[in-house]
Scaffold this motif. Structure first.
Motif, PDB file in Angstrom:
ATOM      1  N   GLY A  77       7.077   5.536   5.744  1.00 53.04           N
ATOM      2  CA  GLY A  77       6.240   4.554   6.419  1.00 53.04           C
ATOM      3  C   GLY A  77       5.104   5.181   7.203  1.00 53.04           C
ATOM      4  N   SER A  78       5.153   6.512   7.386  1.00 56.77           N
ATOM      5  CA  SER A  78       4.103   7.210   8.126  1.00 56.77           C
ATOM      6  C   SER A  78       2.888   7.423   7.235  1.00 56.77           C
ATOM      7  CB  SER A  78       4.617   8.563   8.610  1.00 56.77           C
ATOM      8  OG  SER A  78       4.831   9.424   7.496  1.00 56.77           O
ATOM      9  N   GLN A  79       1.807   7.929   7.858  1.00 60.37           N
ATOM     10  CA  GLN A  79       0.608   8.223   7.083  1.00 60.37           C
ATOM     11  C   GLN A  79       0.884   9.234   5.977  1.00 60.37           C
ATOM     12  OE1 GLN A  79      -3.348   8.522   8.901  1.00 60.37           O
ATOM     13  NE2 GLN A  79      -2.332   8.545  10.899  1.00 60.37           N
ATOM     14  N   ASP A  80       1.627  10.296   6.298  1.00 59.91           N
ATOM     15  CA  ASP A  80       1.885  11.335   5.305  1.00 59.91           C
ATOM     16  C   ASP A  80       2.694  10.793   4.132  1.00 59.91           C
ATOM     17  OD1 ASP A  80       0.471  13.261   6.673  1.00 59.91           O
ATOM     18  OD2 ASP A  80       2.205  14.013   7.762  1.00 59.91           O
ATOM     19  N   TRP A  81       3.641   9.909   4.439  1.00 62.02           N
ATOM     20  CA  TRP A  81       4.407   9.287   3.359  1.00 62.02           C
ATOM     21  C   TRP A  81       3.515   8.371   2.537  1.00 62.02           C
ATOM     22  CZ3 TRP A  81       5.331   4.172   2.185  1.00 62.02           C
ATOM     23  CH2 TRP A  81       6.243   3.949   1.149  1.00 62.02           C
ATOM     24  N   MET A  82       2.616   7.649   3.205  1.00 61.90           N
ATOM     25  CA  MET A  82       1.704   6.745   2.494  1.00 61.90           C
ATOM     26  C   MET A  82       0.863   7.518   1.469  1.00 61.90           C
ATOM     27  SD  MET A  82       1.450   3.382   3.513  1.00 61.90           S
ATOM     28  CE  MET A  82       1.965   2.297   4.851  1.00 61.90           C
ATOM     29  N   LYS A  83       0.445   8.726   1.831  1.00 63.67           N
ATOM     30  CA  LYS A  83      -0.339   9.543   0.894  1.00 63.67           C
ATOM     31  C   LYS A  83       0.474   9.825  -0.377  1.00 63.67           C
ATOM     32  CE  LYS A  83      -2.084  12.081   4.838  1.00 63.67           C
ATOM     33  NZ  LYS A  83      -1.970  13.393   5.503  1.00 63.67           N
ATOM     34  N   ALA A  84       1.740  10.183  -0.180  1.00 62.07           N
ATOM     35  CA  ALA A  84       2.606  10.456  -1.329  1.00 62.07           C
ATOM     36  C   ALA A  84       2.828   9.193  -2.154  1.00 62.07           C
ATOM     37  CB  ALA A  84       3.944  11.016  -0.848  1.00 62.07           C
ATOM     38  N   ALA A  85       3.031   8.070  -1.469  1.00 65.13           N
ATOM     39  CA  ALA A  85       3.283   6.804  -2.158  1.00 65.13           C
ATOM     40  C   ALA A  85       2.068   6.378  -2.984  1.00 65.13           C
ATOM     41  CB  ALA A  85       3.649   5.728  -1.141  1.00 65.13           C
ATOM     42  N   LEU A  86       0.888   6.511  -2.418  1.00 62.78           N
ATOM     43  CA  LEU A  86      -0.329   6.131  -3.136  1.00 62.78           C
ATOM     44  C   LEU A  86      -0.586   7.058  -4.324  1.00 62.78           C
ATOM     45  CD1 LEU A  86      -2.687   5.289  -0.141  1.00 62.78           C
ATOM     46  CD2 LEU A  86      -1.783   3.675  -1.824  1.00 62.78           C
ATOM     47  N   THR A  87      -0.235   8.334  -4.164  1.00 56.68           N
ATOM     48  CA  THR A  87      -0.379   9.282  -5.269  1.00 56.68           C
ATOM     49  C   THR A  87       0.531   8.888  -6.425  1.00 56.68           C
ATOM     50  OG1 THR A  87      -0.934  11.072  -3.738  1.00 56.68           O
ATOM     51  CG2 THR A  87      -0.180  11.714  -5.935  1.00 56.68           C
ATOM     52  N   ALA A  88       1.771   8.557  -6.100  1.00 55.91           N
ATOM     53  CA  ALA A  88       2.705   8.118  -7.141  1.00 55.91           C
ATOM     54  C   ALA A  88       2.214   6.837  -7.803  1.00 55.91           C
ATOM     55  CB  ALA A  88       4.084   7.892  -6.526  1.00 55.91           C
ATOM     56  N   GLN A  89       1.751   5.923  -6.998  1.00 54.98           N
ATOM     57  CA  GLN A  89       1.275   4.640  -7.512  1.00 54.98           C
ATOM     58  C   GLN A  89       0.095   4.836  -8.477  1.00 54.98           C
ATOM     59  OE1 GLN A  89      -0.348   1.570  -4.659  1.00 54.98           O
ATOM     60  NE2 GLN A  89       1.627   0.635  -5.047  1.00 54.98           N
ATOM     61  N   ALA A  90      -0.764   5.806  -8.172  1.00 56.36           N
ATOM     62  CA  ALA A  90      -1.913   6.090  -9.046  1.00 56.36           C
ATOM     63  C   ALA A  90      -1.478   6.626 -10.402  1.00 56.36           C
ATOM     64  CB  ALA A  90      -2.848   7.079  -8.364  1.00 56.36           C
ATOM     65  N   ALA A  91      -0.259   7.182 -10.455  1.00 55.01           N
ATOM     66  CA  ALA A  91       0.289   7.682 -11.723  1.00 55.01           C
ATOM     67  C   ALA A  91       1.195   6.652 -12.382  1.00 55.01           C
ATOM     68  CB  ALA A  91       1.063   8.970 -11.480  1.00 55.01           C
ATOM     69  N   ASP A  92       1.144   5.408 -11.867  1.00 49.87           N
ATOM     70  CA  ASP A  92       2.006   4.324 -12.365  1.00 49.87           C
ATOM     71  C   ASP A  92       3.487   4.640 -12.194  1.00 49.87           C
ATOM     72  OD1 ASP A  92      -0.167   2.704 -13.182  1.00 49.87           O
ATOM     73  OD2 ASP A  92      -0.348   3.850 -15.046  1.00 49.87           O
ATOM     74  N   VAL A  93       3.786   5.340 -11.100  1.00 53.66           N
ATOM     75  CA  VAL A  93       5.166   5.668 -10.745  1.00 53.66           C
ATOM     76  C   VAL A  93       5.541   4.861  -9.499  1.00 53.66           C
ATOM     77  CG1 VAL A  93       6.704   7.506  -9.917  1.00 53.66           C
ATOM     78  CG2 VAL A  93       5.039   7.984 -11.724  1.00 53.66           C
ATOM     79  N   ASP A  94       6.699   4.236  -9.516  1.00 59.57           N
ATOM     80  CA  ASP A  94       7.151   3.455  -8.374  1.00 59.57           C
ATOM     81  C   ASP A  94       7.372   4.376  -7.176  1.00 59.57           C
ATOM     82  OD1 ASP A  94       8.380   1.814  -6.520  1.00 59.57           O
ATOM     83  OD2 ASP A  94       9.752   0.888  -7.960  1.00 59.57           O
ATOM     84  N   PRO A  95       6.684   4.150  -6.052  1.00 63.16           N
ATOM     85  CA  PRO A  95       6.878   5.013  -4.878  1.00 63.16           C
ATOM     86  C   PRO A  95       8.321   5.072  -4.389  1.00 63.16           C
ATOM     87  CG  PRO A  95       4.925   3.661  -4.603  1.00 63.16           C
ATOM     88  CD  PRO A  95       5.632   3.150  -5.829  1.00 63.16           C
ATOM     89  N   LYS A  96       9.090   4.045  -4.674  1.00 61.43           N
ATOM     90  CA  LYS A  96      10.497   4.025  -4.231  1.00 61.43           C
ATOM     91  C   LYS A  96      11.338   5.068  -4.959  1.00 61.43           C
ATOM     92  CE  LYS A  96      10.629  -0.470  -4.890  1.00 61.43           C
ATOM     93  NZ  LYS A  96      11.085  -1.883  -4.981  1.00 61.43           N
ATOM     94  N   SER A  97      10.819   5.595  -6.079  1.00 64.59           N
ATOM     95  CA  SER A  97      11.573   6.599  -6.839  1.00 64.59           C
ATOM     96  C   SER A  97      11.258   8.023  -6.393  1.00 64.59           C
ATOM     97  CB  SER A  97      11.277   6.455  -8.335  1.00 64.59           C
ATOM     98  OG  SER A  97       9.920   6.763  -8.618  1.00 64.59           O
TER      99      SER A  97
END
Length: 326
Positions: free
Chosen positions: A162-182
């Motif tokens: 939920g932090s900024q650093d996690w958001m960066k990772a989540a958005l990176t995964a999302q850009a690769a069509d990968v679910d951030p929850k995984s």
């Protein structure tokens, strides 16, 4: 007992600040509230304005800096909306972190529409970083690995889910069509600890900030796969490609800015907009900003207000998608 102590601390923070606030209001002096204890990023943000405006002779007297810690900015946000809604001399320090917390509902009953977003005087940018010995030579290679099996790539940074650093990772995964929850994500106490884990091969990817990587770039210990900026940065960062130019729309600006009360007059608001715009063009201020590891950012007034509100809306969508909010 813990709840009582926390509430008492929050009340004490507000009451303790009120003496300084009353003094500033009575004198008509400019004031900046730092929604944290002295020494942190919000203190830096207030000092950036206070010292810069005085040196550039854009204010007549030293700006008062008041500290109002509590709730990662929530106490100051609620105080402004409950007590000082129309104070023409008061600005409050904010950052991308405030936008994240607003999106997550951490500021209570108030949302991003409850204040007048004023402008930003500097910005840092997120970065996707791997060890120099990493098999990932490019962002494309990292994205391919995530698509094949995201559990085999351990991200890590100095912030929890939920932090900024996690958001960066989540958005990176999302850009690769990968679910951030995984994603596999390891939270550390700070960026330094996370970077040490990367260098020790305990994690494979560090979602840090460009400004904190300068010394590591010089040592050759890391490889920055992408800067999460709109365009390439100059100086030691000139060879780092953006995620955008590599085909992935991932941006993470960590802006340092300010907001004012919701009932501040248009005249007072515009006067502050003009002050900050003038300061951003001052040569002496440019050196001060660079010394604090910040890059230029030129968004003020209505443009900045719309920018922050759009950012909060995007964060809300991501938070809902990954189950952080309803």
């Amino acid at each position: 007992m813990q709840i009582t102590t926390a509430l008492s601390f929050t009340l004490a923070a507000v009451l303790g600040s009120s003496v300084l606030i009353t003094t500033a209001q009575a004198s008509g002096e400019a004031e900046c509230i730092a929604p944290a204890k002295p020494g942190g990023g919000y203190d830096l943000t207030c000092r950036l304005a206070a010292n810069g405006l005085l040196d550039a002779e854009l204010i007549d007297a030293p700006m008062l800096v008041t500290y109002m810690p509590g709730g990662i900015g929530a106490v100051a946000y609620n105080h402004l909306n409950g007590v000082r809604t129309d104070d023409p001399n008061l600005i409050v320090a904010a950052s991308t972190g405030a936008a994240v917390n607003l999106a997550l509902g951490k500021f209570g009953q108030y949302d991003a529409d409850e204040v007048r977003w004023l402008g930003a005087l500097g910005v840092d940018y997120g970065a996707i970083v791997v060890n120099a010995d990493s098999p990932y030579q490019s962002l494309d290679q990292l994205m391919t690995a995530l698509q094949q099996d995201p559990t085999q790539v351990a991200f890590g940074a100095g912030g929890s889910i939920g932090s900024q650093d996690w958001m960066k990772a989540a958005l990176t995964a999302q850009a690769a069509d990968v679910d951030p929850k995984s994603l596999r994500y390891v939270a550390f106490e700070g960026g330094g600890e996370a970077l040490a884990a990367l260098l020790g091969n305990h994690i494979q990817v560090f979602t840090g900030d460009l400004s904190e990587l300068k010394s590591q770039l010089e040592s050759g210990d890391i490889r920055v796969l992408a800067a999460l900026s709109e365009e390439r940065m100059a100086g030691p960062y000139t060879d780092i490609p953006t995620a955008l130019e590599q085909g992935y729309d991932v941006q993470w600006p960590i802006w340092r800015g300010y907001y004012m009360g919701p009932e501040v007059s248009d005249e007072a608001y515009q006067a502050w907009v003009e002050r900050l715009e003038a300061l951003s063009q001052d040569e002496g201020f440019a050196e001060r900003r660079e010394a604090r590891g910040l890059f230029p950012m030129a968004r003020f007034g209505d443009d900045f207000d719309a920018y922050v509100k759009a950012q909060v809306a995007d964060f809300k969508t991501l938070a809902q998608h990954v189950g952080l909010t309803q």
